[in-house]
Write an enzyme that holds these catalytic residues in place. Structure first.
Site, PDB file in Angstrom:
ATOM      1  N   GLU A 134       0.846  -1.193   0.000  1.00  0.00           N
ATOM      2  CA  GLU A 134       0.000   0.000   0.000  1.00  0.00           C
ATOM      3  C   GLU A 134       0.881   1.243   0.000  1.00  0.00           C
ATOM      4  OE1 GLU A 134      -3.272   0.372  -0.094  1.00  0.00           O
ATOM      5  OE2 GLU A 134      -4.202  -1.479   0.655  1.00  0.00           O
ATOM      6  N   ASP A 180      -7.342   1.698  -7.651  1.00  0.00           N
ATOM      7  CA  ASP A 180      -6.040   2.136  -7.153  1.00  0.00           C
ATOM      8  C   ASP A 180      -4.904   1.261  -7.695  1.00  0.00           C
ATOM      9  OD1 ASP A 180      -7.385   0.175  -5.334  1.00  0.00           O
ATOM     10  OD2 ASP A 180      -5.515   0.266  -4.198  1.00  0.00           O
TER      11      ASP A 180
END
Length: 208
Positions: A134, A180
């Site tokens: 992430e 994303d």
């Protein structure tokens, strides 16, 4: 295939050839073990890295809320946005803050809960065979040079330990459901910095 990491990072170091690894734990990262993980299916090759982006609340950086989410310590009443994710139990192996600081929540030999329903390179359940990273950021926004630098080094070291053959975004393994890291992520910068011709990027990504 590496044996599963079923505990917190082991103390001390391993053989020199495993540096900078201690089992599936990466020594340069700050370890913050998450309870949200499981064993990978026996014999699974860890050959995929999935790049994500996250910020909590969305667009707010340096809050510590991502770390709290991944360790089931988030105060669900702290922000109106959290009502929509109340009770969510997720994790990633790694989180890279805007200044490049690196955190690890799950040992890489274990299965983190980052991809959700997913499929890539003809195989489903990407959590089984992937490492999730992430980046602190917002879909569509740009990421910081320090984050790319940390990501390149991390991916290179992952590829030294595991048989990584593919790097893709969450948007590629869960198209239509996830977006994303989004158009603000520079895939060319990652490809150039990594300089590993044997690692494939998504078909729509055209590294220069």
């Amino acid at each position: 295939m590496h044996p599963a990491d079923t505990s917190a990072p082991p103390p001390g170091g391993g053989p020199a050839c495993d540096a900078p690894w201690r089992g599936g734990w990466y020594a340069p990262a700050t370890a913050l073990p998450s309870p949200n993980f499981g064993a990978r299916p026996h014999g699974t090759a860890i050959d995929l890295v999935v790049v994500h982006s996250i910020s909590l609340p969305p667009g707010a950086y340096g809050t510590g809320e991502v770390q709290r989410l991944f360790t089931n310590a988030l105060d669900w009443d702290a922000h109106p946005y959290y009502a929509g994710i109340r009770g969510l139990q997720v994790s990633a192996h790694f989180f890279i803050e805007r200044d490049g600081r690196l955190w690890q929540f799950v040992g890489c030999d274990d299965r983190a809960w980052h991809a959700g329903p997913s499929a890539y390179r003809g195989r489903g359940n990407c959590n089984d065979s992937s490492i999730g990273i992430e980046l602190e950021g917002l879909e569509g926004d740009r990421f910081e040079p320090a984050q790319y630098q940390a990501l390149v080094v991390l991916c290179r070291d992952i590829a030294h330990r595991y048989p990584v053959a593919h790097i893709a975004g969450h948007e590629h393994v869960a198209p239509g459901r996830k977006r994303d890291p989004g158009p603000g992520f520079d895939w060319n910068a990652l490809e150039r910095g990594l300089d590993r011709p044997g690692i494939a990027f998504p078909p729509q990504v055209n590294p220069s």
